[in-house]
Design a protein around this motif. Structure first.
Motif, PDB file in Angstrom:
ATOM      1  N   SER A 276       0.801  -1.211   0.000  1.00 17.77           N
ATOM      2  CA  SER A 276       0.000   0.000   0.000  1.00 17.77           C
ATOM      3  C   SER A 276       0.828   1.253   0.000  1.00 17.77           C
ATOM      4  N   LEU A 277       0.211   2.276  -0.581  1.00 21.36           N
ATOM      5  CA  LEU A 277       0.764   3.621  -0.557  1.00 21.36           C
ATOM      6  C   LEU A 277      -0.426   4.494  -0.258  1.00 21.36           C
ATOM      7  N   THR A 278      -0.484   5.398   0.658  1.00 20.86           N
ATOM      8  CA  THR A 278      -1.603   6.330   0.565  1.00 20.86           C
ATOM      9  C   THR A 278      -1.682   7.457   1.536  1.00 20.86           C
ATOM     10  N   LEU A 279      -2.809   7.802   1.981  1.00 20.25           N
ATOM     11  CA  LEU A 279      -3.071   9.119   2.501  1.00 20.25           C
ATOM     12  C   LEU A 279      -3.764   9.172   3.824  1.00 20.25           C
ATOM     13  N   ALA A 280      -3.874  10.387   4.359  1.00 20.52           N
ATOM     14  CA  ALA A 280      -4.516  10.614   5.634  1.00 20.52           C
ATOM     15  C   ALA A 280      -5.995  10.809   5.479  1.00 20.52           C
ATOM     16  N   GLY A 281      -6.764  10.430   6.424  1.00 22.58           N
ATOM     17  CA  GLY A 281      -8.168  10.328   6.212  1.00 22.58           C
ATOM     18  C   GLY A 281      -9.011  11.458   6.719  1.00 22.58           C
TER      19      GLY A 281
ATOM     20  N   ASP B 115       5.740  12.051   0.710  1.00 21.85           N
ATOM     21  CA  ASP B 115       6.421  11.409   1.833  1.00 21.85           C
ATOM     22  C   ASP B 115       5.393  11.021   2.899  1.00 21.85           C
ATOM     23  N   GLY B 116       5.383   9.761   3.283  1.00 16.50           N
ATOM     24  CA  GLY B 116       4.425   9.288   4.269  1.00 16.50           C
ATOM     25  C   GLY B 116       3.052   8.979   3.714  1.00 16.50           C
ATOM     26  N   PHE B 117       2.935   9.032   2.406  1.00 20.83           N
ATOM     27  CA  PHE B 117       1.648   8.831   1.741  1.00 20.83           C
ATOM     28  C   PHE B 117       1.065   7.438   2.024  1.00 20.83           C
ATOM     29  N   ALA B 118       1.915   6.421   2.000  1.00 21.63           N
ATOM     30  CA  ALA B 118       1.435   5.046   2.196  1.00 21.63           C
ATOM     31  C   ALA B 118       0.809   4.877   3.572  1.00 21.63           C
TER      32      ALA B 118
ATOM     33  N   PHE C 278      -8.166   4.012   5.424  1.00 17.92           N
ATOM     34  CA  PHE C 278      -9.075   2.874   5.315  1.00 17.92           C
ATOM     35  C   PHE C 278      -9.217   2.125   6.639  1.00 17.92           C
ATOM     36  N   ALA C 279      -8.134   2.052   7.402  1.00 16.93           N
ATOM     37  CA  ALA C 279      -8.203   1.338   8.686  1.00 16.93           C
ATOM     38  C   ALA C 279      -9.157   2.021   9.651  1.00 16.93           C
ATOM     39  N   SER C 280      -9.167   3.345   9.638  1.00 16.98           N
ATOM     40  CA  SER C 280     -10.043   4.099  10.537  1.00 16.98           C
ATOM     41  C   SER C 280     -11.454   4.247   9.984  1.00 16.98           C
ATOM     42  N   ASN C 281     -11.618   3.932   8.703  1.00 19.18           N
ATOM     43  CA  ASN C 281     -12.895   4.092   7.997  1.00 19.18           C
ATOM     44  C   ASN C 281     -13.385   5.532   8.013  1.00 19.18           C
TER      45      ASN C 281
ATOM     46  N   SER D  41      -4.356   8.715  -6.231  1.00 20.54           N
ATOM     47  CA  SER D  41      -3.915   8.072  -5.007  1.00 20.54           C
ATOM     48  C   SER D  41      -3.211   6.737  -5.203  1.00 20.54           C
ATOM     49  N   GLY D  42      -2.965   6.336  -6.433  1.00 25.35           N
ATOM     50  CA  GLY D  42      -2.133   5.172  -6.695  1.00 25.35           C
ATOM     51  C   GLY D  42      -2.547   3.924  -5.949  1.00 25.35           C
ATOM     52  N   LEU D  43      -3.834   3.637  -5.891  1.00 28.67           N
ATOM     53  CA  LEU D  43      -4.269   2.387  -5.277  1.00 28.67           C
ATOM     54  C   LEU D  43      -3.655   1.214  -6.034  1.00 28.67           C
ATOM     55  N   SER D  44      -3.102   0.258  -5.325  1.00 23.32           N
ATOM     56  CA  SER D  44      -2.575  -0.935  -5.972  1.00 23.32           C
ATOM     57  C   SER D  44      -3.717  -1.889  -6.294  1.00 23.32           C
ATOM     58  N   PRO D  45      -3.508  -2.846  -7.186  1.00 21.78           N
ATOM     59  CA  PRO D  45      -4.550  -3.846  -7.459  1.00 21.78           C
ATOM     60  C   PRO D  45      -5.008  -4.564  -6.191  1.00 21.78           C
ATOM     61  N   LEU D  46      -4.061  -4.901  -5.305  1.00 20.54           N
ATOM     62  CA  LEU D  46      -4.430  -5.574  -4.060  1.00 20.54           C
ATOM     63  C   LEU D  46      -5.312  -4.677  -3.206  1.00 20.54           C
TER      64      LEU D  46
END
Length: 527
Positions: free
Chosen positions: A17-22, A100-103, A110-113, A122-127
């Motif tokens: 994963s790579l991504t962002l703050a919610g 930096d810190g994007f992942a 997503f973890a916090s919903n 946002s470069g979502l990976s296939p997984l």
């Protein structure tokens, strides 16, 4: 060439994963069909226009989470989003997360919903797309595309590999990609210092042996004529980019989004192959003789770009000529040099759906139809022009129907302030219509040198079901790290090639054959 190709899919990394703050949810409406011109709109029963603008009759708000590159200014200040809000009646609040810190921030999102309405650039990976789609956090998009995204739908019909590469085994599309129909935007060109060739009375190298001799001359014969040994014969981006750039000369392709050859419908992961050994030995020879940049494994991206523009570099790889414009007359693009077995493949070629996971809609979005119409505009040349170039007259002018930046915005410093495309990964189309900056005549000529050697079909990384994707992730995490570490040592001379058998054996123990079988089964489904 050793391989042949058959059908294609979309290139995407099965990576971690790579991504962002919610942040929270937003707003939207109900839409029907995107039209790329700002004609008067006709309303659907749901309140979303079937064509034209505005998209919705009354203003709505959406929240979108996005990655922001270091070169970008705030998205809210970009003319594309200011003007598009007026056209559509849709206001977007961008929640910006730096590269930096994007992942980590994306994982937390997503973890916090604590979800926004959509995920942008946002470069979502296939997984990730499969996982968050299966959990219900991302919604299926295939029906929305069918009804409310005519531009994207038309591209998917013209290039069936797009749909194949973004559709899960269950038949769902949870994320849409950035699409690149322009071949020159899917390759790194091979730039050589033609001024130095002319000074030393050398011809353009046609083989890897001739390239070696040319680099030796660049090192020893003072081609910049300043009486100093300050020439850098060859460089590349940090790490193993040079392996990717040179692999085609040794008969090694990058199919299915990995180090894979396809021969007679058989998938071969070539990391332990003797052809790879030959390539690494060649690169080791260049490195050992100071023909290949000694800072290859330590320099930063900014250093690499500066070396392009220094006038002291002989041979390097990059998509366009932006970084050496002041001395562009010094360089020319060349064809892949033929390797020891006659291979001359331009292996480093991205698929048409180049940037997987560029846009997705979450389950908290109240207006998915309007959101789909909102993003679809950017898959037209008209919408892409707005996104990449801003306002006609102020930021660009049209010449023969093609947009060109004005002088003020023809620099790499000013463009990122007005467009989110700078920094990569924006959900839109890059066609020849909108590529004047990255595809000027010099770049077009360089691409012509590669065209005869491009793969006939480019398979992208397959979409696996979540269980298989998880297994691929586990296998590749360890294997890729080991391959990178050992290959770096082979090239730099820290590991002798008498250890090659041990290297091959370790790859097998790490599950190389299992991983190859998984890719074989995925490839077989494309036939």
């Amino acid at each position: 060439m050793r391989k042949h190709w058959k059908s294609s899919a979309v290139s995407i990394a099965i990576a971690t994963s790579l991504t962002l703050a919610g942040c929270s949810s937003g707003s939207g409406t109900n839409d029907k069909e995107n039209v790329s011109s700002a004609a008067p709109s006709s309303q659907s029963s749901g309140g979303v226009s079937e064509s034209g603008f505005p998209i919705v009759p009354e203003p709505i708000k959406l929240k979108m989470f996005t990655r922001i590159a270091p070169v970008n200014g705030p998205f809210k200040d970009m003319p594309v989003f200011q003007d598009y809000e007026k056209m559509t009646n849709i206001h977007v609040d961008f929640i910006e997360a730096p590269t930096d810190g994007f992942a980590e921030k994306k994982n937390l999102l997503f973890a916090s919903n604590e979800l926004p309405d959509a995920i942008y650039r946002s470069g979502l990976s296939p997984l990730e797309a499969t996982r968050y789609g299966a959990s219900g956090q991302l919604i299926p998009l295939e029906d929305l595309i069918e009804q409310y995204a005519p531009n994207l739908k038309a591209l998917m019909e013209q290039y069936p590999e797009i749909r194949a590469g973004i559709t899960t085994p269950e038949g769902h599309i949870y994320a849409i990609p950035g699409i690149v129909t322009l071949a020159a935007a899917r390759t790194d060109k091979k730039w050589i210092n033609k001024a130095w060739l002319d000074k030393l009375n050398l011809k353009v190298p046609e083989t890897t042996d001739e390239l070696y001799e040319t680099l030796v001359a660049f090192r020893d014969q003072d081609p910049n004529d300043n009486g100093q040994k300050d020439e850098l014969p060859m460089t590349a981006r940090a790490g193993l980019s040079v392996v990717t750039m040179m692999s085609g000369s040794f008969g090694l392709d990058q199919q299915l989004g990995y180090n894979i050859n396809i021969d007679n419908d058989q998938v071969q992961i070539w990391m332990g192959d003797e052809r790879n050994k030959e390539m690494l030995m060649y690169l080791n020879k260049l490195y050992k003789e100071k023909l290949l940049d000694p800072e290859l494994f330590s320099h930063k991206e900014a250093d690499f770009l500066a070396k392009q523009g220094s006038g002291k570099t002989g041979f390097f790889f990059d998509q366009t000529n932006n970084n050496f414009l002041p001395i562009q007359d010094q360089y020319v693009g060349i064809a892949p040099p033929a390797g020891p077995h006659g291979d001359r493949l331009q292996a480093q070629t991205a698929p048409i759906a180049r940037d997987f996971g560029a846009f997705a809609i979450t389950d908290v979005n109240k207006y998915p139809e309007a959101t789909m119409r909102w993003i679809d505009y950017f898959y037209s040349d008209e919408g892409s022009t707005l996104l990449r170039f801003g306002r006609e007259g102020e930021h660009y002018v049209l010449k023969d129907g093609i947009p060109y930046y004005t002088d003020e915005y023809s620099t790499a410093e000013n463009q990122p302030k007005i467009t989110p495309y700078a920094g990569g990964g924006a959900p839109h189309i890059i066609s020849d219509q909108v590529a004047s900056y990255i595809n000027p005549p010099q770049v077009q000529e360089a691409q012509k040198q590669l065209d005869p050697y491009m793969p006939k079909v480019k398979y992208g990384a397959p979409m696996f079901d979540e269980e298989t994707a998880q297994r691929v992730n586990v296998l590749r995490n360890d294997m890729d790290k080991y391959y990178e570490e050992q290959s770096t040592k082979f090239i730099a001379g820290a590991l002798g090639f008498d250890k090659w058998d041990e290297f091959q054996s370790t790859l097998k123990k790490m599950g190389l054959e299992e991983l190859q079988q998984i890719y074989q089964e995925a490839y077989d489904k494309t036939k």
